[in-house]
Design a protein around this motif. Structure first.
Motif, short mmCIF file in Angstrom:
data_model
loop_
_atom_site.label_atom_id
_atom_site.label_comp_id
_atom_site.label_asym_id
_atom_site.label_seq_id
_atom_site.Cartn_x
_atom_site.Cartn_y
_atom_site.Cartn_z
N LYS A 120 0.86 -1.19 0.00
CA LYS A 120 0.00 0.00 0.00
C LYS A 120 0.89 1.23 0.00
O LYS A 120 2.03 1.19 0.48
N PRO A 121 0.38 2.36 -0.51
CA PRO A 121 1.21 3.58 -0.55
C PRO A 121 1.79 3.97 0.81
O PRO A 121 2.87 4.54 0.87
N LYS A 122 1.08 3.64 1.89
CA LYS A 122 1.59 4.01 3.22
C LYS A 122 2.69 3.05 3.72
O LYS A 122 3.39 3.36 4.66
N ASP A 123 2.83 1.90 3.05
CA ASP A 123 3.84 0.92 3.46
C ASP A 123 5.21 1.31 2.95
O ASP A 123 5.45 1.35 1.74
N LYS A 124 6.11 1.60 3.87
CA LYS A 124 7.47 1.98 3.50
C LYS A 124 8.44 0.81 3.58
O LYS A 124 9.54 0.86 3.05
N SER A 125 8.02 -0.26 4.29
CA SER A 125 8.86 -1.45 4.38
C SER A 125 7.96 -2.66 4.58
O SER A 125 6.99 -2.61 5.33
#
Length: 163
Positions: free
Chosen positions: A85-90
């Motif tokens: 998801k766009p909010k997932d950075k890792s």
């Protein structure tokens, strides 16, 4: 694509029994490695079927949300693409074994080709075939399966036989 009868093939291979106790201990070991590495995934993705159990265990231990994905190239072949998801950075993608590396490689390529934001994608397997081209970021055990054909028999694959 050729159809193989894996029951026949594994019948002729050396079998290595991987117990629940070993899996619990190894999952703890890999969680410690991830914590020591200061890697804090936003989500843990468990690949069906083998990555579901260690993925859920890690999700609870690391207090991270869990997402199951059906991505199988062998047993019950089916492919469900996954994008963070766009909010997932890792994210951490989990399977029980990195055998040929094909599943991890296919997921990795799909994410790289289709993601529209920066994301640190890492892979974990309890077992790694060290003769495959893909090396997961995290693993606990390794085996040379091409030189010494062995079938790792996970406890979740035959638990009913122990009752």
């Amino acid at each position: 694509m050729m159809n193989f009868n894996f029951d026949t093939i594994i019948h002729h291979m050396e079998k290595l029994s991987y117990t629940w106790d070993q899996q619990f201990k190894d999952t703890e070991v890999v969680c410690r490695k991830i914590e020591k590495d200061n890697f804090n995934p936003d989500v843990i993705v468990g690949i069906s079927r083998g990555g579901l159990i260690p993925g859920v265990m890690m999700s609870h231990k690391l207090n991270v949300p869990f997402k199951p994905v059906h991505a199988s190239t062998r047993d019950f072949p089916h492919w469900e693409n996954y994008l963070p998801k766009p909010k997932d950075k890792s994210i951490l993608i989990v399977d029980d074994i990195c055998d040929s590396g094909e599943t991890f490689e296919k997921l990795s390529n799909y994410i790289k080709e289709n993601i529209n934001h920066e994301c640190d994608v890492r892979f974990m397997s309890l077992w790694w075939n060290n003769e495959s081209d893909f090396e997961p970021h995290y693993f606990v055990n390794e085996v040379a399966k091409f030189s010494n054909p062995v079938w790792i028999e996970f406890a979740h694959e035959n638990w009913w036989m122990e009752i």
